[in-house]
Design a protein around this motif. Structure first.
Motif, PDB file in Angstrom:
ATOM      1  N   ARG A   1       1.301  11.821   3.847  1.00  0.00           N
ATOM      2  CA  ARG A   1       2.321  11.126   4.633  1.00  0.00           C
ATOM      3  C   ARG A   1       1.970   9.638   4.769  1.00  0.00           C
ATOM      4  O   ARG A   1       2.840   8.767   4.671  1.00  0.00           O
ATOM      5  CB  ARG A   1       2.432  11.777   6.016  1.00  0.00           C
ATOM      6  CG  ARG A   1       3.297  11.019   7.017  1.00  0.00           C
ATOM      7  CD  ARG A   1       4.715  10.827   6.510  1.00  0.00           C
ATOM      8  NE  ARG A   1       5.494  10.015   7.441  1.00  0.00           N
ATOM      9  CZ  ARG A   1       6.573   9.333   7.093  1.00  0.00           C
ATOM     10  NH1 ARG A   1       7.022   9.371   5.841  1.00  0.00           N
ATOM     11  NH2 ARG A   1       7.227   8.625   7.991  1.00  0.00           N
ATOM     12  N   GLY A   2       0.692   9.345   4.993  1.00  0.00           N
ATOM     13  CA  GLY A   2       0.265   7.955   5.094  1.00  0.00           C
ATOM     14  C   GLY A   2       0.518   7.185   3.813  1.00  0.00           C
ATOM     15  O   GLY A   2       0.964   6.030   3.847  1.00  0.00           O
ATOM     16  N   GLY A   3       0.234   7.819   2.657  1.00  0.00           N
ATOM     17  CA  GLY A   3       0.488   7.164   1.379  1.00  0.00           C
ATOM     18  C   GLY A   3       1.958   6.876   1.170  1.00  0.00           C
ATOM     19  O   GLY A   3       2.341   5.810   0.651  1.00  0.00           O
ATOM     20  N   GLN A   4       2.806   7.812   1.590  1.00  0.00           N
ATOM     21  CA  GLN A   4       4.252   7.618   1.461  1.00  0.00           C
ATOM     22  C   GLN A   4       4.735   6.512   2.393  1.00  0.00           C
ATOM     23  O   GLN A   4       5.523   5.644   2.003  1.00  0.00           O
ATOM     24  CB  GLN A   4       4.973   8.931   1.787  1.00  0.00           C
ATOM     25  CG  GLN A   4       6.483   8.873   1.633  1.00  0.00           C
ATOM     26  CD  GLN A   4       7.144  10.184   2.024  1.00  0.00           C
ATOM     27  OE1 GLN A   4       6.711  10.869   2.950  1.00  0.00           O
ATOM     28  NE2 GLN A   4       8.191  10.556   1.319  1.00  0.00           N
ATOM     29  N   SER A   5       4.242   6.518   3.627  1.00  0.00           N
ATOM     30  CA  SER A   5       4.671   5.515   4.607  1.00  0.00           C
ATOM     31  C   SER A   5       4.234   4.115   4.195  1.00  0.00           C
ATOM     32  O   SER A   5       4.948   3.131   4.428  1.00  0.00           O
ATOM     33  CB  SER A   5       4.085   5.865   5.977  1.00  0.00           C
ATOM     34  OG  SER A   5       4.432   4.911   6.937  1.00  0.00           O
ATOM     35  N   ALA A   6       3.054   4.005   3.566  1.00  0.00           N
ATOM     36  CA  ALA A   6       2.518   2.690   3.184  1.00  0.00           C
ATOM     37  C   ALA A   6       3.343   2.025   2.091  1.00  0.00           C
ATOM     38  O   ALA A   6       3.236   0.806   1.898  1.00  0.00           O
ATOM     39  CB  ALA A   6       1.069   2.840   2.725  1.00  0.00           C
ATOM     40  N   ARG A   7       4.151   2.794   1.366  1.00  0.00           N
ATOM     41  CA  ARG A   7       4.950   2.224   0.274  1.00  0.00           C
ATOM     42  C   ARG A   7       6.259   1.597   0.751  1.00  0.00           C
ATOM     43  O   ARG A   7       7.024   1.072  -0.063  1.00  0.00           O
ATOM     44  CB  ARG A   7       5.239   3.295  -0.780  1.00  0.00           C
ATOM     45  CG  ARG A   7       4.004   3.704  -1.574  1.00  0.00           C
ATOM     46  CD  ARG A   7       4.375   4.531  -2.790  1.00  0.00           C
ATOM     47  NE  ARG A   7       4.861   5.850  -2.425  1.00  0.00           N
ATOM     48  CZ  ARG A   7       4.101   6.917  -2.271  1.00  0.00           C
ATOM     49  NH1 ARG A   7       2.786   6.811  -2.428  1.00  0.00           N
ATOM     50  NH2 ARG A   7       4.619   8.088  -1.952  1.00  0.00           N
ATOM     51  N   ARG A   8       6.527   1.644   2.048  1.00  0.00           N
ATOM     52  CA  ARG A   8       7.752   1.031   2.549  1.00  0.00           C
ATOM     53  C   ARG A   8       7.742  -0.488   2.317  1.00  0.00           C
ATOM     54  O   ARG A   8       6.692  -1.117   2.314  1.00  0.00           O
ATOM     55  CB  ARG A   8       7.911   1.299   4.051  1.00  0.00           C
ATOM     56  CG  ARG A   8       8.265   2.741   4.384  1.00  0.00           C
ATOM     57  CD  ARG A   8       8.372   2.924   5.889  1.00  0.00           C
ATOM     58  NE  ARG A   8       7.073   2.769   6.541  1.00  0.00           N
ATOM     59  CZ  ARG A   8       6.917   2.658   7.859  1.00  0.00           C
ATOM     60  NH1 ARG A   8       7.978   2.634   8.651  1.00  0.00           N
ATOM     61  NH2 ARG A   8       5.708   2.543   8.374  1.00  0.00           N
ATOM     62  N   ARG A   9       8.934  -1.036   2.136  1.00  0.00           N
ATOM     63  CA  ARG A   9       9.059  -2.482   1.922  1.00  0.00           C
ATOM     64  C   ARG A   9       8.753  -3.247   3.211  1.00  0.00           C
ATOM     65  O   ARG A   9       8.964  -2.748   4.321  1.00  0.00           O
ATOM     66  CB  ARG A   9      10.473  -2.828   1.445  1.00  0.00           C
ATOM     67  CG  ARG A   9      10.791  -2.329   0.041  1.00  0.00           C
ATOM     68  CD  ARG A   9      12.193  -2.748  -0.356  1.00  0.00           C
ATOM     69  NE  ARG A   9      12.523  -2.319  -1.706  1.00  0.00           N
ATOM     70  CZ  ARG A   9      12.215  -2.992  -2.801  1.00  0.00           C
ATOM     71  NH1 ARG A   9      11.572  -4.145  -2.701  1.00  0.00           N
ATOM     72  NH2 ARG A   9      12.563  -2.536  -3.983  1.00  0.00           N
ATOM     73  N   ALA A  10       8.267  -4.470   3.046  1.00  0.00           N
ATOM     74  CA  ALA A  10       8.021  -5.329   4.202  1.00  0.00           C
ATOM     75  C   ALA A  10       9.334  -5.638   4.908  1.00  0.00           C
ATOM     76  O   ALA A  10      10.410  -5.668   4.302  1.00  0.00           O
ATOM     77  CB  ALA A  10       7.347  -6.620   3.748  1.00  0.00           C
TER      78      ALA A  10
ATOM     79  N   ASP B   1      -0.895   1.668   7.005  1.00  0.00           N
ATOM     80  CA  ASP B   1      -0.565   3.037   7.417  1.00  0.00           C
ATOM     81  C   ASP B   1      -1.565   4.038   6.828  1.00  0.00           C
ATOM     82  O   ASP B   1      -1.883   5.052   7.452  1.00  0.00           O
ATOM     83  CB  ASP B   1       0.855   3.404   6.966  1.00  0.00           C
ATOM     84  CG  ASP B   1       1.872   3.169   8.075  1.00  0.00           C
ATOM     85  OD1 ASP B   1       1.474   2.689   9.155  1.00  0.00           O
ATOM     86  OD2 ASP B   1       3.058   3.463   7.870  1.00  0.00           O
ATOM     87  N   ARG B   2      -2.057   3.740   5.630  1.00  0.00           N
ATOM     88  CA  ARG B   2      -3.034   4.651   5.020  1.00  0.00           C
ATOM     89  C   ARG B   2      -4.331   4.691   5.830  1.00  0.00           C
ATOM     90  O   ARG B   2      -4.986   5.732   5.921  1.00  0.00           O
ATOM     91  CB  ARG B   2      -3.305   4.230   3.577  1.00  0.00           C
ATOM     92  CG  ARG B   2      -2.113   4.510   2.661  1.00  0.00           C
ATOM     93  CD  ARG B   2      -2.256   3.861   1.303  1.00  0.00           C
ATOM     94  NE  ARG B   2      -3.297   4.464   0.503  1.00  0.00           N
ATOM     95  CZ  ARG B   2      -3.595   4.070  -0.741  1.00  0.00           C
ATOM     96  NH1 ARG B   2      -2.906   3.071  -1.285  1.00  0.00           N
ATOM     97  NH2 ARG B   2      -4.552   4.656  -1.412  1.00  0.00           N
ATOM     98  N   TYR B   3      -4.701   3.572   6.429  1.00  0.00           N
ATOM     99  CA  TYR B   3      -5.887   3.547   7.289  1.00  0.00           C
ATOM    100  C   TYR B   3      -5.632   4.287   8.603  1.00  0.00           C
ATOM    101  O   TYR B   3      -6.501   4.994   9.113  1.00  0.00           O
ATOM    102  CB  TYR B   3      -6.293   2.103   7.590  1.00  0.00           C
ATOM    103  CG  TYR B   3      -6.647   1.279   6.377  1.00  0.00           C
ATOM    104  CD1 TYR B   3      -7.189   1.878   5.240  1.00  0.00           C
ATOM    105  CD2 TYR B   3      -6.460  -0.094   6.358  1.00  0.00           C
ATOM    106  CE1 TYR B   3      -7.521   1.121   4.131  1.00  0.00           C
ATOM    107  CE2 TYR B   3      -6.794  -0.856   5.251  1.00  0.00           C
ATOM    108  CZ  TYR B   3      -7.318  -0.243   4.139  1.00  0.00           C
ATOM    109  OH  TYR B   3      -7.656  -0.988   3.035  1.00  0.00           O
ATOM    110  N   ILE B   4      -4.421   4.103   9.146  1.00  0.00           N
ATOM    111  CA  ILE B   4      -4.092   4.767  10.414  1.00  0.00           C
ATOM    112  C   ILE B   4      -4.120   6.276  10.251  1.00  0.00           C
ATOM    113  O   ILE B   4      -4.689   6.997  11.082  1.00  0.00           O
ATOM    114  CB  ILE B   4      -2.706   4.291  10.912  1.00  0.00           C
ATOM    115  CG1 ILE B   4      -2.777   2.818  11.319  1.00  0.00           C
ATOM    116  CG2 ILE B   4      -2.226   5.151  12.075  1.00  0.00           C
ATOM    117  CD1 ILE B   4      -1.445   2.175  11.596  1.00  0.00           C
TER     118      ILE B   4
END
Length: 307
Positions: free
Chosen positions: A55-64, A75-78
């Protein structure tokens, strides 16, 4: 290595842990072993943790966005930090509690051979998961030791999966020891001791993960190798020297670079702009992860004062 290698390791670990959890709970239902229950909960927690990492990997790919102009790479760290907390609470503390209860109120095992067979099957599946994580990590590890890789990796998923798999294999051997000694001695207290050992192991691994992911969340600089390439890229025609340089990981594969550069005293504005643009291009070519670059031109006042 891109996040693809991390995803393969996480998916392999997720598949292994789901299968292992099922057979461990079946073994617990048959034998009543607290070690099997602790290991079953451990596998469920690990499965949930791998879901969090995906889920973190997917969330981190969101656009700025205007609210988050540097994107969502952290997000990947969180999610890696959440995994550490899950491992500590739902895994380690539960196993420790269950082990203490078994020591205080021991009861004999039923069909210990079933538990032993299940543990050997689980060891095989966990070995497959660990092998995948090791294979995917080698490209990032380089010449570092495995301890050094876990401590210095900017990618949170692979160290998490590696530590979880090592802890799982060690926990399985502890459970095997507890069940085996219970069967050999006829004293069920050994099963509780094995369960407590599993709990302490998971807590220790969770503490290591909390420390390492906390450092990433605060913001770590680029690796020494990447820093050397960035410094080499910044220097070139129209740049006398680097006055100071700061870097920070915005995510595992995204680095923020900020530097103040000393320009020649007689340089015109177009020449300064051209030198800055060329320096950015050299840095991006040398370190593709350096996606956000801010360069400030200045005069070399220190050199002028000593000249």
């Amino acid at each position: 290595m891109s996040s693809g290698g991390s995803s393969r390791a996480v998916i392999a670990a997720l598949g292994a842990n789901l299968g292992i959890a099922v057979i461990k709970f079946i073994a617990f239902a048959i034998t009543g072993s607290s070690s099997m229950l602790a290991e079953g909960v451990h596998s469920v927690v690990d499965s949930g943790n791998q879901g969090l990492l995906l889920r973190g990997g997917q969330s981190a790919r969101r656009r700025a966005t205007p609210e988050h102009p540097f994107g969502f790479g952290r997000d990947r760290y969180i999610y890696g930090f959440l995994v550490a907390l899950m491992l500590f609470s739902a895994g380690g503390l539960f196993a420790l509690f269950e082990g203490v209860q078994k020591i205080r109120h021991p009861h004999h095992l039923e069909s210990a051979i079933v538990a032993i067979v299940v543990l050997f099957i689980a060891i095989g599946l966990e070995g497959f998961s660990l092998r995948t994580a090791v294979h995917e990590s080698r490209g990032l590890k380089g010449d570092q030791s495995w301890v050094g890789f876990v401590r210095h990796a900017k990618n949170p998923e692979l160290p998490v999966v590696l530590l979880e798999d090592v802890a799982a294999l060690t926990g399985l051997f502890l459970a095997l020891l507890g069940v085996g000694l219970t069967e050999l001695t006829g004293d069920p207290v050994w099963d509780g001791i094995g369960t407590c050992a599993i709990g302490l192991l998971l807590i220790a691994v969770a503490v290591v993960l909390v420390i390492e992911t906390k450092s990433l969340l605060i913001g770590e600089s680029a690796t020494p190798e990447a820093l050397a390439r960035i410094e080499a890229g910044l220097l070139g025609p129209g740049v006398d020297r680097i006055i100071h340089l700061r870097t920070m990981h915005l995510g595992p594969e995204e680095i923020l670079v900020g530097a103040k550069l000393a320009m020649p005293p007689g340089a015109t504005l177009p020449q300064v702009a051209q030198a800055i643009d060329a320096a950015e291009e050299r840095v991006r070519a040398a370190v593709p992860a350096a996606r956000v670059i801010y360069l400030e031109p200045d005069l070399d006042r220190d050199r002028a004062a000593t000249g």
